[in-house]
Scaffold this motif. Structure first.
Motif, mmCIF file in Angstrom:
data_model
loop_
_atom_site.group_PDB
_atom_site.id
_atom_site.type_symbol
_atom_site.label_atom_id
_atom_site.label_comp_id
_atom_site.label_asym_id
_atom_site.label_seq_id
_atom_site.Cartn_x
_atom_site.Cartn_y
_atom_site.Cartn_z
ATOM 1 N N SER A 177 0.896 -1.115 0.001
ATOM 2 C CA SER A 177 0.193 0.085 -0.052
ATOM 3 C C SER A 177 0.778 1.381 0.044
ATOM 4 N N LEU A 178 0.898 2.086 -1.167
ATOM 5 C CA LEU A 178 1.808 3.228 -1.203
ATOM 6 C C LEU A 178 0.836 4.463 -1.069
ATOM 7 N N SER A 179 1.216 5.204 -0.187
ATOM 8 C CA SER A 179 0.759 6.527 0.306
ATOM 9 C C SER A 179 0.619 7.450 -0.864
ATOM 10 N N ALA A 180 -0.443 8.053 -0.956
ATOM 11 C CA ALA A 180 -0.640 8.951 -2.173
ATOM 12 C C ALA A 180 -1.758 9.876 -2.029
ATOM 13 N N GLU A 181 -1.490 11.321 -2.181
ATOM 14 C CA GLU A 181 -2.847 12.009 -2.058
ATOM 15 C C GLU A 181 -3.886 11.754 -3.267
ATOM 16 N N THR A 182 -5.194 11.897 -2.736
ATOM 17 C CA THR A 182 -6.089 11.550 -3.833
ATOM 18 C C THR A 182 -6.326 12.526 -4.950
ATOM 19 N N GLY A 183 -6.364 12.018 -6.293
ATOM 20 C CA GLY A 183 -6.039 12.629 -7.385
ATOM 21 C C GLY A 183 -4.690 12.534 -7.795
ATOM 22 N N THR A 184 -3.824 11.901 -7.150
ATOM 23 C CA THR A 184 -2.355 11.497 -7.760
ATOM 24 C C THR A 184 -2.300 10.548 -8.942
ATOM 25 N N ALA A 185 -1.710 10.878 -9.953
ATOM 26 C CA ALA A 185 -1.384 10.391 -11.191
ATOM 27 C C ALA A 185 -0.862 9.057 -11.147
ATOM 28 N N VAL A 186 -1.503 7.878 -11.498
ATOM 29 C CA VAL A 186 -0.813 6.658 -11.305
ATOM 30 C C VAL A 186 -0.404 6.104 -12.630
ATOM 31 N N LYS A 187 0.664 5.722 -12.630
ATOM 32 C CA LYS A 187 1.297 5.453 -13.862
ATOM 33 C C LYS A 187 1.849 4.050 -14.111
ATOM 34 N N ALA A 188 1.772 3.649 -15.422
ATOM 35 C CA ALA A 188 2.120 2.105 -15.609
ATOM 36 C C ALA A 188 3.504 1.650 -15.352
ATOM 37 N N ALA A 189 3.845 0.586 -14.645
ATOM 38 C CA ALA A 189 5.143 0.285 -14.151
ATOM 39 C C ALA A 189 5.984 0.036 -15.194
ATOM 40 N N ALA A 190 5.460 -0.650 -16.297
ATOM 41 C CA ALA A 190 6.131 -1.199 -17.596
ATOM 42 C C ALA A 190 5.382 -1.151 -18.505
ATOM 43 N N ASP A 191 5.985 -1.403 -19.854
ATOM 44 C CA ASP A 191 5.318 -1.586 -21.095
ATOM 45 C C ASP A 191 4.412 -2.994 -20.925
ATOM 46 N N GLY A 192 3.213 -2.727 -21.495
ATOM 47 C CA GLY A 192 2.427 -4.038 -21.278
ATOM 48 C C GLY A 192 1.088 -3.674 -22.170
ATOM 49 N N VAL A 193 -0.157 -4.578 -21.982
ATOM 50 C CA VAL A 193 -1.129 -4.649 -22.447
ATOM 51 C C VAL A 193 -2.246 -4.662 -21.218
ATOM 52 N N VAL A 194 -3.240 -3.762 -21.426
ATOM 53 C CA VAL A 194 -4.300 -3.691 -20.198
ATOM 54 C C VAL A 194 -5.115 -5.050 -20.344
ATOM 55 N N LYS A 195 -5.116 -6.170 -19.300
ATOM 56 C CA LYS A 195 -5.609 -7.069 -19.480
ATOM 57 C C LYS A 195 -7.141 -7.052 -18.816
ATOM 58 N N GLU A 196 -7.201 -6.158 -17.748
ATOM 59 C CA GLU A 196 -8.405 -6.094 -17.233
ATOM 60 C C GLU A 196 -8.924 -4.967 -16.348
#
Length: 231
Positions: A131-150
């Motif tokens: 669980s990583l602390s982050a303010e509401t609205g903080t942008a979440v980025k893809a950790a690596a190249d990939g394809v959205v599975k679900e």
């Protein structure tokens, strides 16, 4: 009577002379033909008489000797050398390099070997992510190249996005706003924004606003802190 004998003798003499002349003529013709044969014809005859296979077909020993001479020639490689195919197997893809999806403090660490205290549930349990602390609205980025599975909405982790990477890696991002920035089947790049942090669900409210992040390979959970590279 004697006159007839003389004429007969004369005729016999003439006939003998003719016979002799014919024999001389025939002999002369044979001699001429013998001397008239050219050297080229004689050579051709000799060559025709010589067995062809004895000259044109090499023996096994001769063939081996010729091969060894060619193989020992520094200007060319031996005939018996086998060439290695340029590529026999496909190259194995490199392990993906993962980066942290948000910058923040780890509020609840990864622990699958022993139970840790969960302040929201007020109990000890195992945890397959962080669980990583982050303010509401903080942008979440893809950790690596990939394809959205679900993309799914879960009771515990809220709006959740699962991305598939090379070598059967999966990354999971939870506690997101419902309006995510990607769709299922979309190809994403490392660092691309996939959504933003939302208010926590009742299963994580004691931690405050945060991102639930998990990693697995071949269906087995992996410790994110051992596989994520610091930004």
């Amino acid at each position: 009577m004697r006159k007839n004998e003389k004429e007969t003798a004369k005729r016999m003499q003439t006939l003998a002379i003719c016979v002799c002349l014919c024999l001389v003529a025939v002999g002369a013709g044979v001699t001429y033909r013998a001397f008239d044969r050219t050297p080229a014809e004689s050579v051709d005859f000799a060559e025709r008489e010589q067995p062809v296979t004895a000259v044109q077909t090499p023996t096994v020993d001769t063939a081996i000797l010729n091969r060894d001479k060619q193989s020992n020639d520094p200007g060319e490689a031996p005939d018996v050398e086998e060439k290695t195919p340029a590529k026999q197997t496909e190259e194995k893809p490199a392990k993906p390099v993962f980066a942290y999806p948000v910058e923040g403090e780890i509020l609840l660490p990864y622990s699958v070997d022993h139970a840790i205290y969960d302040p929201t549930l007020d109990q000890y349990r195992t945890n397959a992510g962080i669980s990583l602390s982050a303010e509401t609205g903080t942008a979440v980025k893809a950790a690596a190249d990939g394809v959205v599975k679900e993309i799914k909405e879960d009771a515990e982790t809220g709006m959740t996005v699962v991305i598939e990477h090379a070598e059967n890696w999966l990354t999971t991002y939870g506690q997101l706003e419902k309006t995510v920035k990607v769709k299922e089947g979309e190809t994403v790049k490392q660092g691309q924004t996939i959504g933003s942090v939302a208010a926590p669900t009742k299963y994580g409210v004691a931690l405050g606003s945060h991102l639930e992040f998990a990693m697995e390979q071949n269906g087995e959970p992996k410790d994110p802190t051992e596989n994520l590279k610091k930004n």
